[in-house]
Design an enzyme around this catalytic site. Sequence first.
Site, PDB file in Angstrom:
ATOM      1  N   LYS A  73      -1.783  -9.003  -5.285  1.00 26.39           N
ATOM      2  CA  LYS A  73      -3.415  -8.402  -5.433  1.00 26.39           C
ATOM      3  C   LYS A  73      -3.330  -7.143  -4.476  1.00 26.39           C
ATOM      4  CE  LYS A  73      -5.284 -10.049  -7.777  1.00 26.39           C
ATOM      5  NZ  LYS A  73      -5.072  -9.593  -9.161  1.00 26.39           N
ATOM      6  N   THR A  76      -0.755  -4.176  -8.229  1.00 25.71           N
ATOM      7  CA  THR A  76       0.364  -4.457  -8.859  1.00 25.71           C
ATOM      8  C   THR A  76       0.265  -3.856 -10.450  1.00 25.71           C
ATOM      9  OG1 THR A  76       1.056  -6.288  -7.745  1.00 25.71           O
ATOM     10  CG2 THR A  76       2.055  -5.929  -9.829  1.00 25.71           C
ATOM     11  N   THR A  77      -0.963  -3.990 -11.121  1.00 28.47           N
ATOM     12  CA  THR A  77      -1.088  -4.005 -12.401  1.00 28.47           C
ATOM     13  C   THR A  77      -1.369  -2.290 -12.614  1.00 28.47           C
ATOM     14  OG1 THR A  77      -2.611  -5.943 -12.603  1.00 28.47           O
ATOM     15  CG2 THR A  77      -2.694  -4.316 -14.505  1.00 28.47           C
ATOM     16  N   HIS A 138       7.586 -10.365  -6.442  1.00 29.98           N
ATOM     17  CA  HIS A 138       6.704 -10.831  -5.072  1.00 29.98           C
ATOM     18  C   HIS A 138       7.627 -11.163  -4.074  1.00 29.98           C
ATOM     19  CE1 HIS A 138       2.762  -9.828  -6.774  1.00 29.98           C
ATOM     20  NE2 HIS A 138       2.850 -10.932  -7.592  1.00 29.98           N
ATOM     21  N   ARG A 160      -1.320  -3.228   0.387  1.00 36.12           N
ATOM     22  CA  ARG A 160      -2.928  -2.939   0.253  1.00 36.12           C
ATOM     23  C   ARG A 160      -3.357  -3.504   1.874  1.00 36.12           C
ATOM     24  NH1 ARG A 160      -7.034  -5.035  -4.158  1.00 36.12           N
ATOM     25  NH2 ARG A 160      -8.509  -3.460  -3.904  1.00 36.12           N
ATOM     26  N   TYR A 226      -1.594   1.403  -1.173  1.00 38.99           N
ATOM     27  CA  TYR A 226      -2.666   1.332  -2.285  1.00 38.99           C
ATOM     28  C   TYR A 226      -3.738   2.429  -2.038  1.00 38.99           C
ATOM     29  CZ  TYR A 226      -6.502  -0.375  -5.197  1.00 38.99           C
ATOM     30  OH  TYR A 226      -7.561  -0.319  -6.336  1.00 38.99           O
ATOM     31  N   ARG A 292     -10.768  -6.140 -11.736  1.00 39.77           N
ATOM     32  CA  ARG A 292     -11.989  -6.540 -11.284  1.00 39.77           C
ATOM     33  C   ARG A 292     -12.744  -5.529 -10.656  1.00 39.77           C
ATOM     34  NH1 ARG A 292     -14.758  -8.292  -6.619  1.00 39.77           N
ATOM     35  NH2 ARG A 292     -13.134  -7.713  -5.131  1.00 39.77           N
ATOM     36  N   GLY A 294     -10.983  -2.818  -8.211  1.00 40.06           N
ATOM     37  CA  GLY A 294     -10.037  -1.691  -7.744  1.00 40.06           C
ATOM     38  C   GLY A 294     -10.318  -0.782  -6.698  1.00 40.06           C
TER      39      GLY A 294
END
Length: 329
Positions: A73, A76-77, A138, A160, A226, A292, A294
């Site tokens: 979380k 990553t995407t 991960h 992050r 991030y 969600r 970002g």
Amino acid sequence: MTTSPPEYLEKNNLSEDGMKLLSILPKEKGWLGSYAYNYQGFWVPQKFLQAVIAFQQQFQAQDSDIILVTTPKSGTTWLKSLLFALVNRVKHPILEPNHPLLIENPHVLVPFLEHTLYFDGRTDDISTFTSPRLLATHVPFASLPKSVQVSKSKLVYLCRNPRDTFISMWHFTNSLLPDHKEADSIEEMFNLFCKGVSLYGPFWNHVLDYWKKSIEKPNKILFLMYEEIKKKPKIQLKRLADFLECPFSIEEENSGVVDDILNMCSFENLSNLEVNRNGKFSTGEAYKVFFRRGEIGDWKNYFTIEMCNKLNHIVEEKFQGSGLKFSYV
């Protein structure tokens, strides 16, 4: 509070050796009501343990491999999409109408080793993947297969700030619960996070190990944050391209290729694509749960002063002297 974990986190299809290992590993109540097991110093749900071991035992790195490593979380995407678009920009020009990122989810294009390729007893033949192979994990550095550690493969690490990481993780796990189940309380999950019991955590161990290794081996590991990508995306994307030895040419920069990649991979664009709004993994998870908000600073909508103070104390203690600082706004 007791909740039932999603089916894909249930203990099934474990080998006899896997069952024996589970019986001796330290365990804690995990997220989603499932148990988490401490394997080689990090916490992993029972369902992923066998996949992690299979990854460790069977994966053979190639020197051309590019492996994205993240704390769960942490964006990553987004980074998977940037990585795919960057590395494949000659094969798949950014503005082509049927670009793979427009018709497939980033997690399919850059698959997780332990969550996809070795998951549930699978032994996908990844030796046939086109070079460079774009993969993700991960797993902490010390637990990576030896071939990854000693090869010339490149590791791109992303983390992050811990407050937003926790909030994103809490929302994500609750989104996996059946509609009739009550969400896990933020207080209970926060206490677990502070104890270090989170997916592939403790968070601080995961981050610190890769941070130190990136300093020792700057040609092997690129450490990204991030918040820095959000604030200065062009600089960080060019930094990534340089690290992967596929830098942007002057012509590409002048023709807007950097901007085109960032636009195509933006949260707004990816989250509104048909495939990401309505697509699903074979396990039943909807792609949309990976999109969600970002944003930086969403933690402000949930954290109490007490939560801030508690986590600040832990972070200050764990990262003292490392030179690593987090941005929360």
